[in-house]
Design a protein around this motif. Structure first.
Motif, short mmCIF file in Angstrom:
data_model
loop_
_atom_site.label_atom_id
_atom_site.label_comp_id
_atom_site.label_asym_id
_atom_site.label_seq_id
_atom_site.Cartn_x
_atom_site.Cartn_y
_atom_site.Cartn_z
N GLY A 92 0.87 -1.31 0.00
CA GLY A 92 -0.03 0.07 0.04
C GLY A 92 0.79 1.24 0.09
N GLY B 129 -3.47 -1.04 3.24
CA GLY B 129 -2.81 -1.53 2.26
C GLY B 129 -2.25 -2.77 2.40
N LYS C 127 -11.17 8.40 -3.12
CA LYS C 127 -10.03 7.36 -2.56
C LYS C 127 -10.68 6.97 -1.27
N ASP D 209 -2.95 4.89 -2.46
CA ASP D 209 -4.08 3.84 -2.38
C ASP D 209 -4.92 4.23 -1.29
#
Length: 505
Positions: A248, A448, A342, A316
């Motif tokens: 991530g 992540g 996001k 991410d």
């Protein structure tokens, strides 16, 4: 609602009363269950205080009082001197409570009626006054008895719940018995693990009395109590072929002019828990300090939305809020992050901006991490109203704002719309500046690496609390700083493999 096998189910009082009723119906002997409760409590008492020779047992008028009468009878049969105080006259007792009182009398213990002038005599107090059905401020004579127990200075064992605690919410209206140990029966209760109750429950032990609540499929736990074992299940060893792209890219948007410390703390924690890459979007004045302290973090000074757009696109997960302030810089940053769609972790100043700017957004892919004051603002109520029923508040927050809600405080709650998790770790040393920033970074850094943002929130809360406990164990609670957590958090996210023995903490 499911949970890992290591987590413990938590129930409301009404659910446990239903389990009690079903057990009595199946056995056709309610007094047998009461005796088992008294026996379990007395066994626990003897294990915790093996040398006690003088016991004071205070009994109310319901089944909780009946459990106390059984304890008194068992102690007397064991040669312990027992002062038995009846808050309700024995002649007015009914059913199994009356039978239990008669059992105590048969064992040679004569109940003494409560009087406000009574001086309690014992090395150890047993609180069997108000049970799980009690709500609100204790009335006479219970209020005076609670105050006298607390003034005695003696250790206290509470049966099922300390008198004065709302076992469903953890709220204490006025004063509650300050227990050293609480022995609760059949199923563990939510209110023993969150809110003001944590000041008075002491150690909590659940005695099942031979009842398995989870075998009743129609009685669903209202929450799950986290354990240390959750870390090893969520964070197994990495594969040898892993690379930074697997873990991530967390972007931290933090640090308006003059507030660079929050940006640094949040970024460091994201990196320390194992994010593959961490970027920091902050005011340009903070970039040099970031590069000096954390060269591994990709820091960039941003002046507005155009500068931020490319950084958000590359990330991410985005963490936003710590130190962004309430001015134009913070407003523009928050708007850019929300517009990008996001997955994000929203904390601190960003939460206040959501309220101030009257955002009507509801997202499924964000984590909001309010403390009780921020939660009150998000719900349009007072901090006290939030703390009165923390479970109700976290559910209301999720319904209003969506996503996953982390309601911080004593007994932090995490709710994603389906599953409510309670973290039993953490300590008062965490009441210092920057702790929320550290949590935001931990959640963003784990996002992540785990299966979902919801799991990152749950595991992040656990890592944060356990890191603080480890730091406090080494050097004490006072003076504990957010930056102290980094090395402990790194150790915790590299847990030993799960053993065959669950740790129920």
């Amino acid at each position: 609602m499911s949970a890992s096998s290591s987590q413990r189910p938590l129930y409301l009082a009404g659910q446990v009363r239903e389990l009690d009723r079903r057990t009595i119906e199946a056995e056709d002997d309610g007094f047998a269950l009461m005796r088992r409760a008294g026996e379990a409590a007395y066994e626990t008492l003897c294990a915790r205080w093996p040398g006690v020779r003088r016991l004071c047992v205070l009994c109310g008028g319901g089944n909780n009082g009946g459990d106390g009468y059984v304890v008194a009878a068992l102690a007397a049969a064991d040669g312990v001197a027992v002062e038995l105080v009846a808050l309700k006259p024995v002649a007015e007792l009914a059913g199994n409570a009356r039978r239990a009182a008669e059992l105590a009398v048969e064992a040679g213990v004569l109940p003494v009626a409560w009087d406000d002038e009574l001086t309690l005599d014992g090395e150890l107090m047993v609180d069997a006054m108000l049970g799980t059905g009690a709500h609100g401020a204790p009335r006479a004579p219970y209020a005076a008895a609670i105050a006298e127990v607390n003034a005695s200075g003696c250790p206290v064992m509470a049966l099922d719940v300390p008198s004065g605690v709302d076992v469903d919410t953890g709220h204490v209206e006025t004063e509650a018995v300050a227990a050293t140990l609480t022995v609760t029966f059949i199923g563990d209760k939510l209110g023993l693990h969150t809110g003001a109750a944590l000041d008075v429950v002491g150690d909590v032990i659940c005695a099942s009395l031979g009842v398995d609540p989870q075998s009743h499929g129609d009685i669903t736990p209202v929450a799950w109590l986290q354990t240390r074992e959750d870390l090893a299940r969520a964070l197994p060893p990495r594969k040898p072929s892993g690379h930074k792209g697997n873990y991530g890219h967390a972007l931290v948007v933090a640090g308006a002019p003059g507030m660079g410390g929050a940006a640094l703390m949040t970024s460091e924690m994201a990196a320390r828990v194992g994010a593959g890459k961490v970027s920091l979007a902050t005011d340009a004045a903070h970039v040099s300090a970031s590069l000096t302290r954390f060269p591994e973090i990709m820091a960039r000074g941003v002046r507005g939305a155009p500068d931020l757009a490319t950084m958000i696109e590359a990330a991410d997960t985005v963490a936003i809020g710590p130190g962004i302030g309430s001015g134009a810089w913070g407003q523009a940053a928050l708007q850019s992050v929300l517009d990008a769609g996001k997955p994000c972790v929203v904390d601190a100043d960003a939460l206040n901006l959501l309220v101030r700017e009257e955002h009507d957004r509801r997202h499924d892919d964000w984590v909001l991490t309010p403390h009780p004051g921020e939660a009150g603002r998000l719900l349009g109520m007072s901090t006290g109203e939030v703390e009165r029923d923390r479970r109700d508040a976290v559910i209301a927050l999720q319904r209003r704002w969506g996503g996953t809600i982390v309601l911080k405080g004593a007994g932090t709650l995490v709710y994603d719309g389906e599953r409510l998790t309670l973290c039993p770790f953490g300590n008062p040393g965490m009441a210092s500046g920057g702790m929320g920033d550290a949590l935001t970074g931990i959640i963003a850094g784990l996002a992540g690496q785990l299966a979902s943002l919801e799991e990152a929130a749950r595991i992040g809360v656990l890592v944060h609390a356990l890191a603080a406990d480890a730091a406090a164990l080494d050097a004490g609670e006072r003076g504990l700083l957010a930056t102290d957590l980094a090395s402990y958090a790194r150790t915790l996210v590299n847990p030993q493999p799960v053993s065959s023995h669950a740790d129920h903490a």
